[in-house]
Scaffold this motif. Structure first.
Motif, PDB file in Angstrom:
ATOM      1  N   LYS A   7       0.810  -1.208   0.000  1.00 51.95           N
ATOM      2  CA  LYS A   7       0.000   0.000   0.000  1.00 51.95           C
ATOM      3  C   LYS A   7       0.855   1.274   0.000  1.00 51.95           C
ATOM      4  O   LYS A   7       0.614   2.186  -0.793  1.00 51.95           O
ATOM      5  N   HIS A  67     -13.631  -0.298  -9.084  1.00 51.57           N
ATOM      6  CA  HIS A  67     -13.629  -0.441  -7.626  1.00 51.57           C
ATOM      7  C   HIS A  67     -15.043  -0.285  -7.064  1.00 51.57           C
ATOM      8  O   HIS A  67     -15.489  -1.099  -6.243  1.00 51.57           O
ATOM      9  N   ILE A 122      -6.982   3.917  -2.018  1.00 50.42           N
ATOM     10  CA  ILE A 122      -5.824   3.193  -1.478  1.00 50.42           C
ATOM     11  C   ILE A 122      -5.747   3.384   0.030  1.00 50.42           C
ATOM     12  O   ILE A 122      -5.538   2.420   0.783  1.00 50.42           O
ATOM     13  N   THR A 125      -8.238   1.261   1.910  1.00 45.40           N
ATOM     14  CA  THR A 125      -8.177  -0.167   1.619  1.00 45.40           C
ATOM     15  C   THR A 125      -6.975  -0.783   2.326  1.00 45.40           C
ATOM     16  O   THR A 125      -5.880  -0.233   2.278  1.00 45.40           O
ATOM     17  N   ASN A 127      -3.880  -3.353   3.179  1.00 41.30           N
ATOM     18  CA  ASN A 127      -2.815  -3.934   2.367  1.00 41.30           C
ATOM     19  C   ASN A 127      -3.193  -5.327   1.870  1.00 41.30           C
ATOM     20  O   ASN A 127      -2.905  -5.682   0.729  1.00 41.30           O
ATOM     21  N   LEU A 130      -5.414  -4.979  -1.041  1.00 43.04           N
ATOM     22  CA  LEU A 130      -4.692  -4.432  -2.194  1.00 43.04           C
ATOM     23  C   LEU A 130      -3.752  -5.459  -2.830  1.00 43.04           C
ATOM     24  O   LEU A 130      -3.634  -5.518  -4.054  1.00 43.04           O
ATOM     25  N   TYR A 131      -3.073  -6.249  -1.995  1.00 39.63           N
ATOM     26  CA  TYR A 131      -2.009  -7.117  -2.510  1.00 39.63           C
ATOM     27  C   TYR A 131      -2.085  -8.581  -2.084  1.00 39.63           C
ATOM     28  O   TYR A 131      -1.283  -9.383  -2.539  1.00 39.63           O
ATOM     29  N   TRP A 135      -7.591  -9.956  -7.746  1.00 33.67           N
ATOM     30  CA  TRP A 135      -8.771  -9.095  -7.827  1.00 33.67           C
ATOM     31  C   TRP A 135      -9.401  -9.176  -9.213  1.00 33.67           C
ATOM     32  O   TRP A 135     -10.594  -9.218  -9.361  1.00 33.67           O
ATOM     33  N   THR A 140      -3.715  -8.464  -8.559  1.00 31.00           N
ATOM     34  CA  THR A 140      -4.267  -7.887  -7.340  1.00 31.00           C
ATOM     35  C   THR A 140      -4.853  -6.509  -7.650  1.00 31.00           C
ATOM     36  O   THR A 140      -4.542  -5.899  -8.683  1.00 31.00           O
ATOM     37  N   LEU A 141      -5.661  -6.007  -6.742  1.00 33.28           N
ATOM     38  CA  LEU A 141      -6.215  -4.656  -6.882  1.00 33.28           C
ATOM     39  C   LEU A 141      -5.079  -3.635  -6.960  1.00 33.28           C
ATOM     40  O   LEU A 141      -5.103  -2.731  -7.796  1.00 33.28           O
ATOM     41  N   GLY A 142      -4.076  -3.789  -6.107  1.00 36.03           N
ATOM     42  CA  GLY A 142      -2.945  -2.864  -6.118  1.00 36.03           C
ATOM     43  C   GLY A 142      -2.239  -2.844  -7.467  1.00 36.03           C
ATOM     44  O   GLY A 142      -1.862  -1.778  -7.977  1.00 36.03           O
TER      45      GLY A 142
END
Length: 170
Positions: A7, A67, A122, A125, A127, A130-131, A135, A140-142
């Protein structure tokens, strides 16, 4: 810069790449912002600096749409409803058209606001979200956020700096 893996790194990559790019964008006279002389997103095409920023805003707003859709439990069309991944040139043209009516200063404000909204996502959200898990497909989302913010900001800056040098603006 290395690919963000958490993040804090993601937020820093976005902020850092945005600030560098924004400095270069602020040095473009509004009178030149719509000149169609910048290397385009599709092979053998040209675009304007205005189009370049519209492209970045378009992708940023897509990230926010993805998102929001996922958070609402909706099926999300990737990359965008009516577009496939092999039609990104056509999607770029849509972005140029979507923001064509905005003045260059208003478009830069929209770019800043979009970046700030992504940073807020971010920030709120964890970590792990995100990772820690895929996703979209294996990403991943990140990583999806990074693919559509920090990376294209860096690419846009390189493209813009070449253009500014050619124009004697560097």
């Amino acid at each position: 810069m290395a690919v963000p893996t958490n993040k804090a790194e993601l937020a820093e990559a976005i902020r850092g790449n945005y600030l560098k790019l924004r400095t270069d964008l602020d040095g473009v006279p509004e009178a030149l912002s719509r000149e169609q002389t910048l290397e385009g997103h599709a092979k053998d095409t040209v675009m304007s600096v205005h189009d370049l920023v519209a492209y970045l805003v378009g992708w940023g707003e897509l990230v926010l749409k993805w998102h929001a859709g996922r958070n609402a439990g909706q099926q999300v069309d990737f990359p965008e409803t009516g577009y496939k991944w092999n039609e990104l040139g056509r999607l770029a043209q849509k972005f140029y058209a979507d923001y064509a009516d905005l003045s260059y200063p208003a478009l830069l404000d929209r770019f800043a606001a979009t970046k700030d909204r992504i940073l807020a996502v971010i920030d709120e959200t964890g970590n792990e979200d995100l990772y820690g898990k895929p996703w979209y497909e294996t990403y991943t989302l990140g990583r999806m956020i990074q693919f559509n913010t920090a990376s294209p900001f860096d690419n846009a800056r390189k493209r813009l700096r070449r253009w500014k040098k050619e124009k004697g603006l560097a």
